[in-house]
Write a protein that holds these residues in place. Structure first.
Motif: not given
Length: 532
Positions: A204-207, A419-424, A450-451
């Motif tokens: 959440a802090m570092y997506p 998190a709406a978007n995480t890098s993975h 998400s995802g």
């Protein structure tokens, strides 16, 4: 060379240690909100098993691990289980255990009691009755938490006291700093139990820094941050009752409590407990001598629910020894029923692996403040006991711990645990029946990231480690090496069941699969004891 003897540095200076491992102590800011570059620091203990492919084109980086607690030692997890974790994630990854600030071999440490002996003496005063919100035991348990809170406030709660800087937000930021020092852009991580909370905070802090993040044995971060401890026990009774089902399926040759139905076995078990409640059992030849009470037996079942594969046999042996009056067997079993307290100036335990009060400093510090309210607590207790009549009276102490805790962290993360978007995408793993991190919590958390993928392991126990599953190990390997999530609705079966034993044809497996199964089987003894 031991970790604690290493000179801490602002860089990761690896030193060979133990048996082929690398150790270091990394200096990080104690207070991430301070602008003083020369401010106080914390020395984070690191212990790593280097990847077999380190230095080659196949090398994929370093996986950080967290064993739960909160307060568990990651360096100790590497010692006990690092080789097996390395075999599961694959030889292209280093496996790195770190001791979160205030814990393990990281310094300064959470130390509210003057010595292990003082803590042991204190623990002998808890008594033989469970906490009950409607009788005199409530006052006793509250008073005990008030004592611990006051001692900790005095010992570690000052302006620069370590308890003010142990929040999960700080630990998540420590993971970023460790990753950067390793020359790695994104975090690879496998966290168990409380480690699932740390993974939720980090993501959440570092997506944008999420590489491969696995959270295993998932507790609802929103419930955690509310300092509620109210969602945990949804499946506790189902896990406890699995003892009787597995005993019946195992048959009389493997389970000496066998009866014609699981319900009959259950009645037999609780019949013994009812008799012990009326007539506690003296075990005078145990070292030290102990008295076996109903509370001790329920507590044994509660703790065994975390790792049924490893412990259900001990419960069966205990009940059978009581039924037959076998003092020789009870004497041998006593340390597995009642935690022994030794009156020694030095217990022989490595100091940084001794019990501590990190749970209070981390979990209560992360949580919302909620001063004790008798009406609220009475309702809270009743709801817990509805979820789990046998686990509720044990678990209900966590709310009191946080209600009486006095030290507030300088920094808490209060943004959404989502998190709406995480890098993975994240990978969540949950047993179908986890005693303290129920599947419904994993389902709720999954919706916030998400995802994210979810793998359900059709087993009883805490985290996937509690039941060996080649299927689960393969999914972990595929996610770590190739980023592949399980298909929607994926379920893995266990390859070994409590009291029953292996349910798979190992001889039909490839050598690689046999080695992978053996690795996951080796983790069943290191199941985290979350909040207990």
């Amino acid at each position: 060379m031991g970790i604690i003897q290493l000179e801490p540095s602002t860089d990761i200076n690896w030193t060979p240690c133990y048996d082929g491992h690398l150790c270091a102590r990394l200096l990080l800011p104690l207070d991430y909100l301070s602008e003083d570059p020369d401010g106080p620091t914390t020395a984070i203990a690191l212990r790593m098993i280097p990847a077999a492919s380190r230095g080659t084109a196949d090398y994929r980086g370093t996986v950080l691990i967290n064993p739960g607690g909160p307060g568990g030692s990651g360096t100790n997890l590497v010692e006990r289980a690092g080789a097996n974790i390395s075999r599961i994630v694959g030889g292209s990854f280093d496996v790195l255990g770190f001791d979160p600030r205030g814990t393990g071999a990281s310094t300064p440490r959470v130390e509210c009691f003057a010595s292990a002996a003082e803590r042991n003496i204190w623990m002998t005063q808890v008594g033989h009755q469970f906490l009950n919100a409607s009788d005199h035991t409530l006052g006793l348990y509250r008073a005990r938490e008030q004592v611990v809170a006051a001692k900790c406030e005095q010992a570690i709660g000052g302006e620069l006291g370590i308890a003010r800087f142990m929040s999960t937000a700080s630990v998540a930021t420590d993971m970023i700093k460790i990753t950067e020092k390793l020359g790695q852009e994104k975090l690879h991580y496998w966290g168990f139990s409380y480690g699932s909370i740390l993974g939720q905070y980090f993501s959440a802090m570092y997506p944008e820094k999420v590489g491969r993040v696995i959270i295993d044995g998932v507790y609802d971060g929103d419930n955690y941050r509310g300092a509620l401890w109210s969602s945990n026990l949804a499946d506790m009774e189902a896990v406890m009752d699995s003892l009787f089902t597995y005993c019946h399926e195992a048959g009389p040759l493997r389970c000496t409590l066998y009866e014609s139905t699981p319900d009959t076995i259950r009645a037999r078990y609780f019949g013994v407990l009812d008799e012990v409640a009326r007539n506690p059992i003296a075990i005078p030849l145990a070292e030290p001598p102990v008295i076996l009470t109903r509370k001790a037996l329920i507590t044994q079942l509660f703790s065994s629910s975390y790792k049924p594969l490893a412990n259900y046999g001990t419960i069966v042996d205990t009940i059978r020894a009581i039924e037959t009056g076998n003092q020789t067997a009870l004497t041998a079993l006593a340390p597995k029923i009642v935690d022994p307290t030794e009156c020694k100036c030095s217990s022989g335990t490595i100091p940084w692996l001794a019990e501590n009060d990190a749970f209070n400093a981390i979990a209560c510090g992360d949580g919302e403040e909620h001063p004790y309210d008798p009406e609220y607590y009475a309702n809270y207790y009743d709801e817990l006991v509805k979820d789990s009549p046998h686990g509720g009276p044990i678990w209900a102490v966590h709310y009191l711990q946080c209600a009486e805790w006095r030290v507030r962290p300088k920094w808490r993360y209060t943004g959404p645990l989502a998190a709406a978007n995480t890098s993975h995408p994240l990978l969540l793993i949950s047993p179908r029946y986890d005693p303290v991190c129920p599947l419904r919590d994993a389902l709720a958390v999954r919706e916030r990231y998400s995802g994210a993928g979810l793998l359900v392991q059709n087993s009883h126990g805490h985290c996937s480690l509690s039941a060996p599953s080649l299927c689960t190990a393969k999914h972990v390997r595929a996610y770590m090496e190739h980023g592949v999530l399980p298909k929607e609705g994926a379920v893995c079966e266990a390859d070994e069941l409590p009291l029953i034993g292996s349910v798979s044809d190992v001889s039909a497996m490839s050598l690689e699969d046999q080695e992978l199964l053996e690795a996951i089987r080796g983790l069943s003894e290191v199941v985290p004891m979350f909040g207990f």
